[in-house]
Motif scaffolding. Structure first.
Motif, PDB file in Angstrom:
ATOM      1  N   LEU A 100      46.223  64.921 130.013  1.00 12.94           N
ATOM      2  CA  LEU A 100      45.789  64.660 128.646  1.00 12.94           C
ATOM      3  C   LEU A 100      45.165  63.282 128.563  1.00 12.94           C
ATOM      4  CD1 LEU A 100      48.570  66.572 127.895  1.00 12.94           C
ATOM      5  CD2 LEU A 100      47.499  66.130 125.678  1.00 12.94           C
ATOM      6  N   LEU A 101      43.997  63.239 127.959  1.00 13.53           N
ATOM      7  CA  LEU A 101      43.296  61.971 127.815  1.00 13.53           C
ATOM      8  C   LEU A 101      42.867  61.803 126.368  1.00 13.53           C
ATOM      9  CD1 LEU A 101      41.037  62.432 130.971  1.00 13.53           C
ATOM     10  CD2 LEU A 101      42.942  60.797 130.789  1.00 13.53           C
ATOM     11  N   GLY A 102      42.694  60.580 125.984  1.00 13.44           N
ATOM     12  CA  GLY A 102      42.248  60.331 124.618  1.00 13.44           C
ATOM     13  C   GLY A 102      42.782  59.010 124.115  1.00 13.44           C
ATOM     14  N   GLU A 103      42.164  58.556 123.052  1.00 14.35           N
ATOM     15  CA  GLU A 103      42.534  57.252 122.510  1.00 14.35           C
ATOM     16  C   GLU A 103      44.005  57.215 122.088  1.00 14.35           C
ATOM     17  OE1 GLU A 103      39.821  54.412 119.887  1.00 14.35           O
ATOM     18  OE2 GLU A 103      41.051  55.711 118.659  1.00 14.35           O
ATOM     19  N   ILE A 163      52.086  68.668 133.536  1.00 15.34           N
ATOM     20  CA  ILE A 163      51.268  67.895 132.606  1.00 15.34           C
ATOM     21  C   ILE A 163      51.474  66.398 132.778  1.00 15.34           C
ATOM     22  CG2 ILE A 163      50.810  67.470 130.153  1.00 15.34           C
ATOM     23  CD1 ILE A 163      52.067  70.304 129.660  1.00 15.34           C
ATOM     24  N   TRP A 164      50.379  65.717 132.929  1.00  9.88           N
ATOM     25  CA  TRP A 164      50.434  64.255 132.847  1.00  9.88           C
ATOM     26  C   TRP A 164      49.849  63.820 131.504  1.00  9.88           C
ATOM     27  CZ3 TRP A 164      53.304  60.981 135.389  1.00  9.88           C
ATOM     28  CH2 TRP A 164      53.694  61.268 136.709  1.00  9.88           C
ATOM     29  N   ASP A 165      50.704  63.241 130.700  1.00 13.73           N
ATOM     30  CA  ASP A 165      50.309  62.733 129.396  1.00 13.73           C
ATOM     31  C   ASP A 165      50.050  61.238 129.567  1.00 13.73           C
ATOM     32  OD1 ASP A 165      50.164  61.935 126.725  1.00 13.73           O
ATOM     33  OD2 ASP A 165      52.350  61.931 126.488  1.00 13.73           O
ATOM     34  N   THR A 166      48.798  60.847 129.506  1.00 12.57           N
ATOM     35  CA  THR A 166      48.470  59.458 129.826  1.00 12.57           C
ATOM     36  C   THR A 166      48.563  58.547 128.607  1.00 12.57           C
ATOM     37  OG1 THR A 166      46.108  59.733 129.408  1.00 12.57           O
ATOM     38  CG2 THR A 166      46.892  60.227 131.633  1.00 12.57           C
ATOM     39  N   ALA A 167      48.554  57.261 128.895  1.00 10.95           N
ATOM     40  CA  ALA A 167      48.560  56.270 127.825  1.00 10.95           C
ATOM     41  C   ALA A 167      47.143  56.089 127.312  1.00 10.95           C
ATOM     42  CB  ALA A 167      49.097  54.943 128.347  1.00 10.95           C
ATOM     43  N   GLY A 168      47.018  55.932 126.024  1.00 10.70           N
ATOM     44  CA  GLY A 168      45.692  55.904 125.431  1.00 10.70           C
ATOM     45  C   GLY A 168      45.040  54.540 125.361  1.00 10.70           C
ATOM     46  N   GLN A 169      45.827  53.500 125.417  1.00  7.19           N
ATOM     47  CA  GLN A 169      45.208  52.191 125.206  1.00  7.19           C
ATOM     48  C   GLN A 169      44.281  51.832 126.354  1.00  7.19           C
ATOM     49  OE1 GLN A 169      47.668  48.655 124.876  1.00  7.19           O
ATOM     50  NE2 GLN A 169      46.168  47.626 123.587  1.00  7.19           N
ATOM     51  N   GLU A 170      43.180  51.234 125.979  1.00 10.40           N
ATOM     52  CA  GLU A 170      42.142  50.892 126.939  1.00 10.40           C
ATOM     53  C   GLU A 170      42.694  50.147 128.158  1.00 10.40           C
ATOM     54  OE1 GLU A 170      38.967  51.791 126.775  1.00 10.40           O
ATOM     55  OE2 GLU A 170      38.564  50.806 128.687  1.00 10.40           O
ATOM     56  N   ARG A 171      43.618  49.249 127.908  1.00  9.03           N
ATOM     57  CA  ARG A 171      44.155  48.441 128.997  1.00  9.03           C
ATOM     58  C   ARG A 171      44.745  49.278 130.126  1.00  9.03           C
ATOM     59  NH1 ARG A 171      42.456  44.354 129.555  1.00  9.03           N
ATOM     60  NH2 ARG A 171      43.365  42.932 128.060  1.00  9.03           N
TER      61      ARG A 171
END
Ligand SMILES: Nc1nc2c(ncn2[C@@H]2O[C@H](COP(=O)(O)OP(=O)(O)OP(=O)(O)O)[C@@H](O)[C@H]2O)c(=O)[nH]1
Ligand SMILES: [Mg+2]
Lengths: 642, 233
Positions: free
Chosen positions: B15-18, B64-72
């Motif tokens: 999962l990707l996204g802001e 499922i890998w739920d990623t962190a959204g923050q740009e950093r």
């Protein structure tokens, strides 16, 4: 706890396969000063008896700090830790060990002599030795490498076993008693009866606490029976005693001995003292008490002015940053009531935004919202009456804070957060190199400490970054409950505190200031915090630090240099990122046995939801002790880390 | 797990996204059929799994890998999408900014993984959309009642068409459309089909999950809340 226990013992067994490793393990364990924390009772209580008497007396006797430093130097060089081990183990296994009071002016020298004789194991232990050994923990903190080298008498395995079984909170094994009885007969005049009532006459035979309880003479068979009640009592007493000790250090002279404070704080800071002690340890307040008021007013004003500025029309709001913080505020500690109050959310928003725009190299990074909360929460407690401090998480501060108070709490939190983050700013700049480094350090550490686990993780294709990234980014705050985090920070702040604050140069901040990401405006902050007073030790330390500033871009290099012992034994500093890796290693190690039975999915899922909900202080104290032990053992091997 | 584990075909999904568009909430809904009003921001990434039994008894296991959204944290993302067979790119339909970010992710994924990866574009927080007056939608919150939609369905649909993505509008809060996202992905993954084309409707409408309690790791197909019929707001 079952997990923990088994994993430790497995671990130990591995260790014992290598004699040298084993011996150093024993040594470090015992001298770690944290071994007391492994006892069933709290960190403080494990050393109850000597705290009540000797510890207190000797501590108070050294208001000037000089004597203590001398002592520390002597003892840490004496290479006598094997004995210390034994004592510590006894102390832990037998909480009601007699507490002979050996308080004298030449305390330090006499104790170091005793310690020097340790290796002969004459049984000539008296309470001062015990007391000394307690001191030694923290002493060896500073000088452990020397201690490790000198170590030459591995204790028997029995001690170890006893120690472990005690650690696991199940049945406590009794340490050998002959030495204890010797101790009992030791000289025990010179009782410093402390006025607060937690004092006791120090004879083992009539060790009275609060004047109501007489400890029975300890024998092996009644020991188990007595243990529970005594432990409770001791816990209470030791708490009181610790409070008194903190009182004493903080009020004893106009210059607070930060070295003393540091030592004491390692094992936990009483709730009521935390706000002040944290400010001191982190270098927000100087050792010179006379300057506290002025400085804190100045810093609070500075904060207020800054806030005023960033909310004035002249300031163009950094919308993305503001927005990100705004989104994260309600998502901060969502399970804790305190953080749902709008008053609190408003304050945190201000603090974080102000911090973010003052640190453009990193900006606001998720996780920092977690890191501000211990400060905020602890500083709130200053405004609560004693009996409500523990309930700080349930009460809306708006009911007890004026607007002015809010600004104060915010300012203090802001400055302390700034100080804290200065040391780990590499975690939050682009690419997060600090975290990547820590993760890889954790990996190599795990390989050394627990090859079996390491191989298993590799076999299952688990990447350390997959679970440890968050451990680093949020300093385990997502893995353990907030109360535990706070207790952990007592040790973190103590372990990484710069004694140089004694001398008034805020070297930690200054060092960071030379790092890549710091803003000039922060330098200003560092300077204003400095305090002109100088102790003999401080001079040398400051000189060192000043020399180091231009040559080292980051504090870790500095840290390695600090292992020289010339300028006072309290010289050693640990960097936060370094110590934290060891804590993470201990944390991982805690679950080793369970993890070995799991596949990739199980491992990752487990490590993302580590079952710490019921952890108490002693659990984290065990962890911290282990971390300290690993650090001691592997320091050399890891010196290239930083 | 149980014996059927062996037959499971796993789908690696990222999962990707802001930040705060609701990635973790979507996964939580899918995996536990639950919703938390304030979820802590994801740091690094979180791993979760869910099994789905299709009508033909095919078992799909989502990893499922739920990623962190923050740009950093973006530099970590490649590690998680590199081996993924499917990606769910999420935006918040009340935030144009997040839609921009979604575009960015889609582009990046196409660059990195070409057409080997199945991408679903998801517009989340449909419940905030006023015109969304479906009876089962629980609007117990004092949500802003104005028209908060800032990204028209057509915009999302267009991006999806241009880039060859599946497109859904969902609400993790109500659960609407969530299962559909994953089930549609499961359908599309080639290896799961044993030469047997499954009609989406088969398990969409009256498909039976052999074990439909979400508590034991099986998704309840019947719990699907409508389709992604969106409001036109
Ligand atoms: N109204 C509404 N709110 C939602 C929905 N999905 C998520 N939210 C809320 O949006 C906020 C962010 O949700 P998360 O699931 O944590 O977002 P995320 O994308 O995982 O965020 P990061 O982990 O920071 O990347 C939370 O407060 C959720 O309660 C939704 O469908 N409707
Ligand atoms: Mg998330």
């Amino acid at each position: 706890m079952g997990l923990k226990k088994s994993s430790s013992s497995r671990d130990i067994n591995q260790k014992t396969s290598s004699p040298s490793l084993f011996s150093s393990l024993m040594k470090s364990w015992s001298h770690s000063g944290h071994s007391p924390t492994r006892s069933n009772s709290k960190a403080y209580s494990s050393s109850t008896t000597d705290n009540n008497n000797l510890g207190y007396a000797s501590d108070t006797s050294s208001n000037d700090g000089t004597a203590n430093q001398l002592t520390r130097k002597n003892s840490s060089r004496s290479g006598s830790n094997s004995f210390t081990n034994v004592n510590d183990i006894y102390r832990m296994t037998k909480p009601i060990m007699p507490t002979n009071h050996h308080h004298s002016n030449n305390h330090s020298s006499s104790s170091s002599i005793l310690l020097n004789n340790n290796n002969t194991n004459t049984g000539n232990i008296n309470s001062s030795t015990i007391k000394k050994s307690h001191h030694k923990f923290s002493d060896s903190n500073e000088d452990w490498s020397a201690v490790v080298d000198d170590y030459n008498m591995p204790p028997s395995m029995d001690f170890f076993t006893d120690y472990l079984s005690k650690n696991s909170n199940t049945n406590m094994m009794l340490g050998p008693s002959p030495v204890l009885s010797k101790k009992n007969s030791g000289h025990n005049n010179n009782n410093n009866n402390y006025t607060s009532g937690s004092s006791s006459s120090s004879n083992n035979s009539n060790n009275k606490n609060s004047g109501t309880i007489t400890y029975p003479k300890l024998t092996e068979h009644n020991y188990h029976l007595e243990l529970e009640n005594e432990r409770e009592l001791q816990e209470l007493n030791s708490k009181l005693t610790r409070i008194n000790k903190f009182d004493q250090i903080l009020s004893s002279s106009s210059i607070i001995s930060l070295a003393e404070l540091k030592k004491l704080s390692w094992n936990g800071i009483p709730m009521g003292h935390r706000p002040l002690v944290w400010k001191l340890l982190i270098g927000y307040l100087p050792a010179n008490k006379k300057r506290h008021e002025i400085l804190i007013q100045r810093k609070r004003k500075e904060y207020k002015t800054g806030i005023y500025h960033i909310f004035s029309p002249q300031h163009t709001r950094d919308q993305p940053t503001w927005h990100q913080i705004e989104i994260d505020i309600p998502r901060t500690n969502p399970h804790i009531k305190l953080y749902q109050f709008p008053s609190v959310q408003k304050s945190l928003q201000k603090i974080l935004y102000f911090w973010a725009i003052r640190h453009p190299a990193s900006g606001y990074v998720q996780g920092i919202n977690d890191l501000v909360t211990p400060f905020f929460q602890i500083f709130l407690t200053s405004y609560l009456p004693e009996h409500q401090k523990a309930k700080v998480c349930d009460i809306d501060p708006e009911t007890y804070l004026t607007e002015e108070n809010f600004a104060e709490v915010e300012a203090d939190s802001f400055w302390c957060l700034s100080k804290f983050l200065d040391t780990i700013i590499d975690n939050y700049i682009h690419g997060q190199p600090g975290i990547m480094k820590q993760v890889s350090n954790l990996e190599s550490l795990c390989k050394r400490i627990d090859g079996q686990l390491y191989k298993h993780l590799k076999k299952e294709n688990v990447e350390f970054v997959q679970f440890a990234f968050r451990w680093m980014n949020c300093l385990l705050m997502r893995e353990v409950p907030i109360d535990i985090v706070i207790r952990m920070w007592d040790t973190y702040l103590s372990e990484t505190s710069s004694d140089d604050n004694d001398g008034g140069v805020d070297s930690a901040g200054a060092r960071k200031g030379s790092g890549s990401s710091n803003m000039k405006m922060m330098m200003n902050n560092n300077n204003t915090l400095s305090d002109g007073t100088v102790t003999p030790n401080g001079v040398a330390q400051n000189a060192n630090d000043l020399i180091n500033i231009p040559t080292h871009a980051n504090e870790s290099v500095n840290n390695n240099n600090n292992t020289n012992n010339n300028s006072g034994s309290n010289k050693r500093k640990t960097s936060l990122s370094e110590f934290h890796v060891f804590v993470c290693a201990a944390f991982l190690e805690t679950w080793s046995n369970s993890l070995l039975d799991m596949d990739f999915q199980g491992i990752i899922t487990f490590l993302q939801n580590v079952p710490t909900a019921n952890w108490g202080e002693k659990d984290i104290e065990i962890l911290l002790s282990e971390a300290y032990m690993w650090q001691t053992l592997y320091k050399d091997a890891t010196s290239h880390w930083l | 797990m149980n014996a059927t584990t062996n037959q499971a075909t796993s789908i690696k999904l990222v999962l990707l996204g802001e930040s705060a568009v609701g990635k973790s909430s979507i996964v939580l809904r899918f995996v536990s059929n639950d919703f938390a009003e304030n979820k802590e921001p994801t740091i690094g990434a979180a791993f979760l799994t869910q099994r789905v039994t299709l009508p033909d008894d095919t078992i799909i296991k989502f990893e499922i890998w739920d990623t962190a959204g923050q740009e950093r944290f973006a530099s970590l993302a490649p590690m998680y999408y590199r081996n993924a067979q499917a990606a769910v790119v999420v935006y918040d339909l009340t935030s144009p900014q997040s839609f921009l970010k979604a575009r960015h992710w889609v582009k990046l994924l196409r660059e990195q993984s070409g057409n080997n990866i199945i991408i679903a574009l998801v517009a989340n927080k449909l419940d905030l959309c006023e015109e969304q007056a479906q009876p089962e939608t629980e609007q117990e919150e004092t949500e802003p009642r104005g028209n908060v939609r800032k990204v028209a369905k057509e915009e999302g649909q267009k991006l999806a068409d241009d880039e060859g993505l599946m497109f859904f509008e969902t609400s993790a809060k109500t659960g609407e459309g969530i299962n559909n996202v994953f089930l549609s992905i499961a359908e599309k993954i080639p290896l799961k089909k044993k030469g047997n084309e499954q009609e989406s409707a088969t398990f969409n409408g009256n498909g039976q999950s052999e074990n439909s309690t979400s508590s034991n790791g099986r998704i309840d197909l019947n719990a699907r809340n409508g389709s992604s019929e969106a409001c036109g707001c």
